[in-house]
Design an enzyme around this catalytic site. Structure first.
Site, mmCIF file in Angstrom:
data_model
loop_
_atom_site.group_PDB
_atom_site.id
_atom_site.type_symbol
_atom_site.label_atom_id
_atom_site.label_comp_id
_atom_site.label_asym_id
_atom_site.label_seq_id
_atom_site.Cartn_x
_atom_site.Cartn_y
_atom_site.Cartn_z
ATOM 1 N N CYS A 7 0.943 -1.293 0.032
ATOM 2 C CA CYS A 7 0.258 -0.081 -0.083
ATOM 3 C C CYS A 7 0.667 1.147 0.017
ATOM 4 O O CYS A 7 0.461 2.234 -0.754
ATOM 5 C CB CYS A 7 -1.025 -0.124 1.432
ATOM 6 S SG CYS A 7 -2.208 -1.068 1.025
ATOM 7 N N ASP A 30 10.272 -6.548 -8.687
ATOM 8 C CA ASP A 30 10.641 -7.301 -7.548
ATOM 9 C C ASP A 30 12.071 -6.878 -7.179
ATOM 10 O O ASP A 30 12.854 -6.832 -7.797
ATOM 11 C CB ASP A 30 10.576 -8.747 -7.705
ATOM 12 C CG ASP A 30 10.407 -9.397 -6.311
ATOM 13 O OD1 ASP A 30 9.495 -9.883 -6.037
ATOM 14 O OD2 ASP A 30 11.390 -9.373 -5.583
ATOM 15 N N GLY A 91 5.045 -19.803 0.866
ATOM 16 C CA GLY A 91 6.056 -18.622 0.567
ATOM 17 C C GLY A 91 5.362 -17.321 0.501
ATOM 18 O O GLY A 91 6.014 -16.398 0.165
ATOM 19 N N HIS A 96 -0.287 -8.491 0.982
ATOM 20 C CA HIS A 96 -1.092 -7.392 0.250
ATOM 21 C C HIS A 96 -0.909 -8.402 -1.175
ATOM 22 O O HIS A 96 0.230 -8.637 -1.743
ATOM 23 C CB HIS A 96 -0.581 -6.305 -0.168
ATOM 24 C CG HIS A 96 -1.135 -5.390 -1.032
ATOM 25 N ND1 HIS A 96 -1.722 -4.137 -0.587
ATOM 26 C CD2 HIS A 96 -1.593 -5.505 -2.378
ATOM 27 C CE1 HIS A 96 -2.188 -3.691 -1.752
ATOM 28 N NE2 HIS A 96 -2.206 -4.438 -2.575
ATOM 29 N N HIS A 98 -0.469 -10.327 -4.536
ATOM 30 C CA HIS A 98 0.410 -9.996 -5.903
ATOM 31 C C HIS A 98 0.507 -11.256 -6.570
ATOM 32 O O HIS A 98 0.557 -12.259 -5.948
ATOM 33 C CB HIS A 98 1.571 -9.430 -5.312
ATOM 34 C CG HIS A 98 2.273 -10.296 -4.055
ATOM 35 N ND1 HIS A 98 2.108 -10.173 -2.702
ATOM 36 C CD2 HIS A 98 3.431 -11.215 -4.082
ATOM 37 C CE1 HIS A 98 2.794 -11.109 -2.206
ATOM 38 N NE2 HIS A 98 3.340 -11.787 -2.735
HETATM 39 P P1 5GP Z 1 5.736 -13.423 -1.603
HETATM 40 O O1 5GP Z 1 6.830 -14.117 -1.118
HETATM 41 O O2 5GP Z 1 4.827 -12.573 -0.512
HETATM 42 O O3 5GP Z 1 5.029 -14.274 -2.572
HETATM 43 O O4 5GP Z 1 6.373 -12.050 -2.602
HETATM 44 C C1 5GP Z 1 6.824 -10.931 -1.990
HETATM 45 C C2 5GP Z 1 7.790 -10.425 -2.874
HETATM 46 O O5 5GP Z 1 8.143 -9.036 -2.457
HETATM 47 C C3 5GP Z 1 9.353 -10.921 -2.741
HETATM 48 O O6 5GP Z 1 9.566 -11.624 -3.946
HETATM 49 C C4 5GP Z 1 10.008 -9.713 -2.264
HETATM 50 O O7 5GP Z 1 11.330 -9.871 -2.889
HETATM 51 C C5 5GP Z 1 9.294 -8.629 -2.724
HETATM 52 N N1 5GP Z 1 9.365 -7.469 -1.982
HETATM 53 C C6 5GP Z 1 9.669 -7.310 -0.637
HETATM 54 N N2 5GP Z 1 10.038 -6.144 -0.307
HETATM 55 C C7 5GP Z 1 9.875 -5.448 -1.428
HETATM 56 C C8 5GP Z 1 10.033 -3.968 -1.666
HETATM 57 O O8 5GP Z 1 10.380 -3.057 -0.768
HETATM 58 N N3 5GP Z 1 10.151 -3.559 -2.873
HETATM 59 C C9 5GP Z 1 9.819 -4.469 -4.046
HETATM 60 N N4 5GP Z 1 9.918 -4.027 -5.063
HETATM 61 N N5 5GP Z 1 9.622 -5.718 -3.752
HETATM 62 C C10 5GP Z 1 9.777 -6.358 -2.411
HETATM 63 ZN ZN ZN Z 2 -1.793 -3.382 1.075
#
Ligand code: 5GP
Ligand code: ZN
Length: 112
Positions: A7, A30, A91, A96, A98
């Protein structure tokens, strides 16, 4: 939503390399790319997990997938992987919703 990292990216309180934006969606690179192309596509509306994208939200769920196809085409990706992790054991680390769009290298299946 307060204290939600994505957000804050939507509200431009935290910078990100934005690839695509509409009234409903944002897509950005990412921060820790797992492939030459690794883009996160998010709804501007806050949902904690993909489990919340039920029948009331098919429109936004469809828009996320359509955006992935559009971005992949723009990047000239023929093969790519779309991933939505739901909760910790799958994972998910940012709560939020995505979709990961990953491409530009050969992928393995099944995932670990
Ligand atoms: P999840 O593990 O929740 O499926 O994916 C979260 C993703 O968000 C990860 O691939 C991680 O590298 C990415 N991520 C975490 N913090 C940030 C950030 O501050 N900026 C960006 N652009 N990506 C982020
Ligand atoms: Zn959010």
């Amino acid at each position: 939503m307060d204290n939600c990292l994505f957000c804050k990216i939507i509200n431009k309180q935290i910078p990100a390399a934005i690839e695509y934006e509409t009234d409903d969606l944002l897509a950005f690179n990412d921060i820790s790319p797992q492939a030459p192309v690794h883009i996160l596509i998010i709804p501007k509306q806050h949902f904690n997990t993909p489990a919340e994208l039920n029948n009331s939200y098919v429109e936004i769920a469809g828009k996320i997938t359509a955006a992935a196809a559009e971005i992949a085409a723009k990047k000239q990706l023929n093969s790519y992987r779309l991933v939505m992790n739901c909760n910790e054991d799958a994972g998910q680390s940012v709560f939020h919703v995505h979709m990961h769009l990953l491409g530009g290298r050969k992928m393995n299946w099944p995932p670990g």
